[in-house]
Each structure stands twice: as C-alpha cells, then as structure tokens.
Motif scaffolding. Structure first.
Motif, PDB file in Angstrom:
ATOM      1  N   SER A  14       0.819  -1.208   0.000  1.00 41.54           N
ATOM      2  CA  SER A  14       0.000   0.000   0.000  1.00 41.54           C
ATOM      3  C   SER A  14       0.852   1.256   0.000  1.00 41.54           C
ATOM      4  O   SER A  14       0.642   2.175  -0.794  1.00 41.54           O
ATOM      5  CB  SER A  14      -0.925  -0.005   1.224  1.00 41.54           C
ATOM      6  N   VAL A  15       1.850   1.315   0.874  1.00 45.47           N
ATOM      7  CA  VAL A  15       2.659   2.528   0.979  1.00 45.47           C
ATOM      8  C   VAL A  15       3.533   2.723  -0.252  1.00 45.47           C
ATOM      9  O   VAL A  15       3.766   3.846  -0.684  1.00 45.47           O
ATOM     10  CB  VAL A  15       3.513   2.492   2.271  1.00 45.47           C
ATOM     11  N   ARG A  16       3.987   1.638  -0.876  1.00 47.31           N
ATOM     12  CA  ARG A  16       4.834   1.781  -2.059  1.00 47.31           C
ATOM     13  C   ARG A  16       4.016   2.127  -3.290  1.00 47.31           C
ATOM     14  O   ARG A  16       4.552   2.672  -4.259  1.00 47.31           O
ATOM     15  CB  ARG A  16       5.616   0.488  -2.303  1.00 47.31           C
ATOM     16  N   ASN A  17       2.731   1.806  -3.295  1.00 49.64           N
ATOM     17  CA  ASN A  17       1.871   2.136  -4.427  1.00 49.64           C
ATOM     18  C   ASN A  17       1.309   3.546  -4.333  1.00 49.64           C
ATOM     19  O   ASN A  17       0.616   4.004  -5.228  1.00 49.64           O
ATOM     20  CB  ASN A  17       0.720   1.134  -4.533  1.00 49.64           C
ATOM     21  N   ASN A  18       1.603   4.239  -3.228  1.00 55.74           N
ATOM     22  CA  ASN A  18       1.155   5.609  -3.055  1.00 55.74           C
ATOM     23  C   ASN A  18       2.089   6.533  -3.833  1.00 55.74           C
ATOM     24  O   ASN A  18       3.173   6.878  -3.371  1.00 55.74           O
ATOM     25  CB  ASN A  18       1.153   5.965  -1.562  1.00 55.74           C
ATOM     26  N   LYS A  19       1.677   6.897  -5.033  1.00 57.97           N
ATOM     27  CA  LYS A  19       2.537   7.694  -5.910  1.00 57.97           C
ATOM     28  C   LYS A  19       2.829   9.067  -5.327  1.00 57.97           C
ATOM     29  O   LYS A  19       3.932   9.606  -5.486  1.00 57.97           O
ATOM     30  CB  LYS A  19       1.899   7.831  -7.298  1.00 57.97           C
ATOM     31  N   ALA A  20       1.829   9.649  -4.648  1.00 53.20           N
ATOM     32  CA  ALA A  20       2.038  10.968  -4.049  1.00 53.20           C
ATOM     33  C   ALA A  20       3.126  10.912  -2.984  1.00 53.20           C
ATOM     34  O   ALA A  20       3.972  11.805  -2.891  1.00 53.20           O
ATOM     35  CB  ALA A  20       0.730  11.482  -3.447  1.00 53.20           C
ATOM     36  N   ALA A  21       3.105   9.838  -2.185  1.00 54.83           N
ATOM     37  CA  ALA A  21       4.125   9.687  -1.141  1.00 54.83           C
ATOM     38  C   ALA A  21       5.504   9.496  -1.755  1.00 54.83           C
ATOM     39  O   ALA A  21       6.492  10.058  -1.279  1.00 54.83           O
ATOM     40  CB  ALA A  21       3.780   8.506  -0.238  1.00 54.83           C
ATOM     41  N   ALA A  22       5.578   8.694  -2.823  1.00 51.99           N
ATOM     42  CA  ALA A  22       6.863   8.455  -3.478  1.00 51.99           C
ATOM     43  C   ALA A  22       7.407   9.733  -4.103  1.00 51.99           C
ATOM     44  O   ALA A  22       8.590  10.062  -3.958  1.00 51.99           O
ATOM     45  CB  ALA A  22       6.708   7.371  -4.546  1.00 51.99           C
ATOM     46  N   PHE A  23       6.532  10.471  -4.804  1.00 53.04           N
ATOM     47  CA  PHE A  23       6.980  11.718  -5.443  1.00 53.04           C
ATOM     48  C   PHE A  23       7.346  12.760  -4.389  1.00 53.04           C
ATOM     49  O   PHE A  23       8.381  13.424  -4.495  1.00 53.04           O
ATOM     50  CB  PHE A  23       5.878  12.261  -6.358  1.00 53.04           C
ATOM     51  N   GLY A  24       6.483  12.890  -3.364  1.00 50.67           N
ATOM     52  CA  GLY A  24       6.748  13.867  -2.306  1.00 50.67           C
ATOM     53  C   GLY A  24       8.026  13.556  -1.549  1.00 50.67           C
ATOM     54  O   GLY A  24       8.836  14.451  -1.270  1.00 50.67           O
ATOM     55  N   GLY A  25       8.214  12.264  -1.223  1.00 47.23           N
ATOM     56  CA  GLY A  25       9.433  11.869  -0.525  1.00 47.23           C
ATOM     57  C   GLY A  25      10.663  12.138  -1.360  1.00 47.23           C
ATOM     58  O   GLY A  25      11.669  12.665  -0.869  1.00 47.23           O
ATOM     59  N   GLY A  26      10.590  11.791  -2.651  1.00 49.44           N
ATOM     60  CA  GLY A  26      11.713  12.044  -3.542  1.00 49.44           C
ATOM     61  C   GLY A  26      12.012  13.528  -3.684  1.00 49.44           C
ATOM     62  O   GLY A  26      13.177  13.938  -3.705  1.00 49.44           O
TER      63      GLY A  26
END
Length: 275
Positions: A14-26
């Motif tokens: 679930s957390v890895r499929n969260n694109k917003a979290a991945a983009f925001g974290g990056g």
C-alpha cells in the motif's frame, strides 16, 4: 500461514503504491540534497528503509537505481555553469579516481549481497553517522589551491581514495559526491564548482559498475516489482534537486548543515534499531 503472510505484506504494498508519497518523498530528499549541492541519496536511503519498509539490501538497490537517474540528469543541468569541455580537460584526474572507484564499487556491491541483513543495517547506520560528521566538520571548509600530493604519490593516493569511495557508494547506493568533492579539492587542488561536475563524471560509471554487480543478485528483482515507485521517486528527486539547487544559499550553512547532520543521525539510530 497464507493469511498471516498476506496481512504482513499488505501495508508495504500500500505505501509503495502511493505515488504521491513516493513523489513527495523524492522531492523533499532532492531539495535537501540540492541545498548542499548533492543528489540527496544519503537522506533517501533511511526513508526507503523506514517509511517505505524496504529491507536493507533492497533499499540500497532502489537507492542506487534512483541515484543513477538523478546523477545522469545532473550533469547537463550543471553544464551551463561548468562546461563539459572543462570536465573533459581534467580527464587524468577522473581516470585516476576511477581506477580505484570502479574496483571498489564492484567489491562493495558483492559484499553487500553476501553479508547478513542485520550486519548491513549496522554498516549503513555507521556510514550515515560518518557522513553526518563530514557535514558538520568538513563541508564547505575547502578552498582550491595547491594539491596535497604530486606525481606517483598523488596517483597512488587518488586510486586508494577512489577505492574507498567506490565501496561506500555501493554499500549505501549513493553517488559518493560528499566524499569525492573534498578529495578533488584537497588532493588534486580543483576548484569547488569544477569538483562538483568532476564528481558526477566519476560517480556515473562507478554507479553503473555497482549497479551491474547488484543485477547478479536475486534481490535485484525489487526494481521490476517496484518500477512505478522507482520512476515516480526518481522524478521527484530530480525536481527536488533542481529546486534545492536554485535555493542554494537562502538558508545559512550555519543552520543548514547541523540540521541535515541531525537528520542523518536520527536516521542512523532508526536504521540501527531496525536491524
């Protein structure tokens, strides 16, 4: 048993499929790195382990892949400030450090795939603390001038330094700029701006070698399984690095460097406990 396994994997997927979290974290990591003239991979690795729950080796591989994309994009970004012709004119320095870093990157990646996960967590934590210390006591303290060594002594020292940097870069999945830039300035007497571009020219082939060695391990499948996550985080990192570079100098080093070192120290403690 099957039900238990599904429950354990659900939050990770679930957390890895969260694109917003991945983009925001990056993006956040890219901004942090851009503020000190780096790619931010040192900050990305603890995020991959802590927030996105990658095991140590898989986190290093994902970090390496992301760093490779960021570094490849950084060279043309810097071309307006430091022409590529200036980088090419210093090819003996690049080759000197590459002579050690390529071998170190291959060995470092091989060691990472063979040691126990708990040991790798400990090594990562130790290296994060070391980089935090470098931020506090070594960053932006260097000025270009006469090289510390000349002739065969400098060649030997450059090869040895390159080897150590290649090992560290592979173990953390980073480009190694935090170590390469001081080496280029102090050992070779290069200008700080030129050293930043030279470090990228050295980092790119060094990372490719480490990446190739990691591709022989079954954990490399993490890239295929998380390719969307990787691309989104890499895009965020590139955007963040660009923004951070533009904001360079807005926050005084006296505030910025201790803050970033503190983030690394907290991350090191969490990674150590995670192991």
């Amino acid at each position: 048993m099957a039900c238990s396994l599904h429950t354990a994997e659900e939050p990770e997927a679930s957390v890895r499929n969260n694109k917003a979290a991945a983009f925001g974290g990056g993006t956040i990591i890219g901004v942090l790195g851009g503020l000190i003239g780096l790619g931010g991979a040192e900050f990305r690795l603890p995020l991959l382990i802590g927030a996105f729950r990658f095991p140590a080796l898989e986190a290093v591989i994902v970090n390496k892949a992301t760093s490779l994309i960021v570094v490849a994009s950084a060279l043309p970004f810097r071309a307006a400030t430091v022409p590529l012709s200036d980088v090419a004119a210093h090819w003996p320095v690049v080759l000197n450090l590459l002579a050690g870093s390529l071998f170190g990157a291959w060995l470092g990646a091989g060691w990472a795939t063979r040691i126990r996960s708990e040991t790798l967590y400990r090594i990562i934590a130790f290296l994060l603390v070391s980089i935090a210390a470098l931020l506090l006591f070594g960053h932006e303290q260097h000025t270009a001038g006469q090289a510390l060594a000349t002739g065969s002594l400098r060649v030997a020292a450059g090869t040895a330094a390159g080897f150590a940097i290649g090992v560290v870069a592979s173990l953390l999945g980073v480009a190694g700029g935090e170590l390469l830039i001081p080496t280029l300035v102090l050992l070779f007497g290069e200008d700080i701006k030129l050293a930043g571009s030279l470090s990228l020219a050295i980092s790119l082939p060094t990372m490719i070698v480490g990446f190739t060695r990691y591709s022989r391990d079954r954990s490399f499948a993490v890239l295929r399984q998380n390719r969307r996550f990787l691309l989104v985080m890499a895009l965020g990192s590139v955007v963040g690095t660009f923004v951070g570079g533009r904001a360079l100098g807005i926050i005084p080093s006296a505030i910025l460097l201790p803050m970033l070192a503190g983030i690394l120290l907290i991350s090191a403690v969490k990674v150590w406990r995670h192991g």
